[in-house]
Scaffold this active site. Sequence first.
Site, PDB file in Angstrom:
ATOM      1  N   HIS A 139      37.279  11.464 -11.342  1.00  0.00           N
ATOM      2  CA  HIS A 139      36.734  12.015 -10.097  1.00  0.00           C
ATOM      3  C   HIS A 139      37.143  13.469  -9.962  1.00  0.00           C
ATOM      4  O   HIS A 139      36.207  14.455  -9.932  1.00  0.00           O
ATOM      5  CB  HIS A 139      37.471  11.400  -8.858  1.00  0.00           C
ATOM      6  N   GLU A 140      38.273  13.934 -10.386  1.00  0.00           N
ATOM      7  CA  GLU A 140      38.589  15.581 -10.278  1.00  0.00           C
ATOM      8  C   GLU A 140      37.722  16.165 -11.653  1.00  0.00           C
ATOM      9  O   GLU A 140      37.337  17.251 -11.544  1.00  0.00           O
ATOM     10  CB  GLU A 140      40.121  15.482 -10.806  1.00  0.00           C
ATOM     11  N   HIS A 143      34.482  17.022 -10.138  1.00  0.00           N
ATOM     12  CA  HIS A 143      34.304  18.414  -9.363  1.00  0.00           C
ATOM     13  C   HIS A 143      34.162  19.268 -10.527  1.00  0.00           C
ATOM     14  O   HIS A 143      33.500  20.435 -10.276  1.00  0.00           O
ATOM     15  CB  HIS A 143      35.875  18.370  -8.820  1.00  0.00           C
ATOM     16  N   GLU A 209      32.231  15.047  -2.350  1.00  0.00           N
ATOM     17  CA  GLU A 209      32.949  14.000  -2.895  1.00  0.00           C
ATOM     18  C   GLU A 209      32.536  12.695  -3.231  1.00  0.00           C
ATOM     19  O   GLU A 209      32.959  11.999  -4.108  1.00  0.00           O
ATOM     20  CB  GLU A 209      34.127  13.654  -1.270  1.00  0.00           C
TER      21      GLU A 209
END
Length: 287
Positions: A139-140, A143, A209
């Site tokens: 997930h990070e 980003h 997100e």
Amino acid sequence: MVRWSADRGLQARMLLTMFLLAAVYLIFINVIMAMGVGIQGVVLIMGVFLFIQYFYSDKIALASVGARIVSESEAPELHELVGRLCAIAGLPKPGIAIVRTDVPNAFATGRSQSSSVVAVTTGLLRRLDKSELEAVLAHELSHIKNRDVAVMTIASFLSTVASVIVQNIFFLGDRRDRESGSLIAVWIVSLVVWIVSFILIRALSRYREFSADRGSAIITGRPSALVSALMKISGTMARIPKEDLRRVEGMNAFFIIPTGAIANLLSTHPPIEARIAALERLEREIL
């Protein structure tokens, strides 16, 4: 390297939000220029401020929560995991930092893919199993791949200028501006721009997100692992002492899950239930 398929619906919503934000900013600039009020100094100062924020955001973010960059010898398993996920995502390996706190969370920072850092807390490392940790790291990394720090910094520029004008209007302009009533008109326009852009930026943050959640699912191939991690992190947050939560709350916009609940319209993150539902739909598509 995995193929990064796009969610066209999500992309369309992000583009619409950015278009609306750009429209608000254009109106703002035109009104300010038409008024001829001397606020060029504010724009210049905020430009310098955001320039520094843009180029030093990683160091500011890491210092604010006491994160420490760790070497491969200090955290070999974490480095191996991030390196493997980067190879799958087609990303250069970022710096890796650890925050010593019981709050289970993670964030990514840095203006570009080559200058990024992924930080995880000791509370997260202690509570998640390997597949859940992998999902959070993915997930990070999403980003970073989506350049979210740069996008949100640029998107926030004129909103920040508007907020400074609203809070300091009586220190701006000269006597002629004050007597003509121009400053009051600028204050009203700035207030409207600040409120509208604040809501639009929060909406853009929530969409990004969702996009990072999708990226995690694509990188790992297991949306259910991120579902499990989100449920475990959110379920644990209520048991963390408030003092510990306060120490890291400044990073809420960057965390995978913020430490406090805010009304949806004003939140930087979508509700956990909506994120889980989106991941479950993705799981069904993959299967």
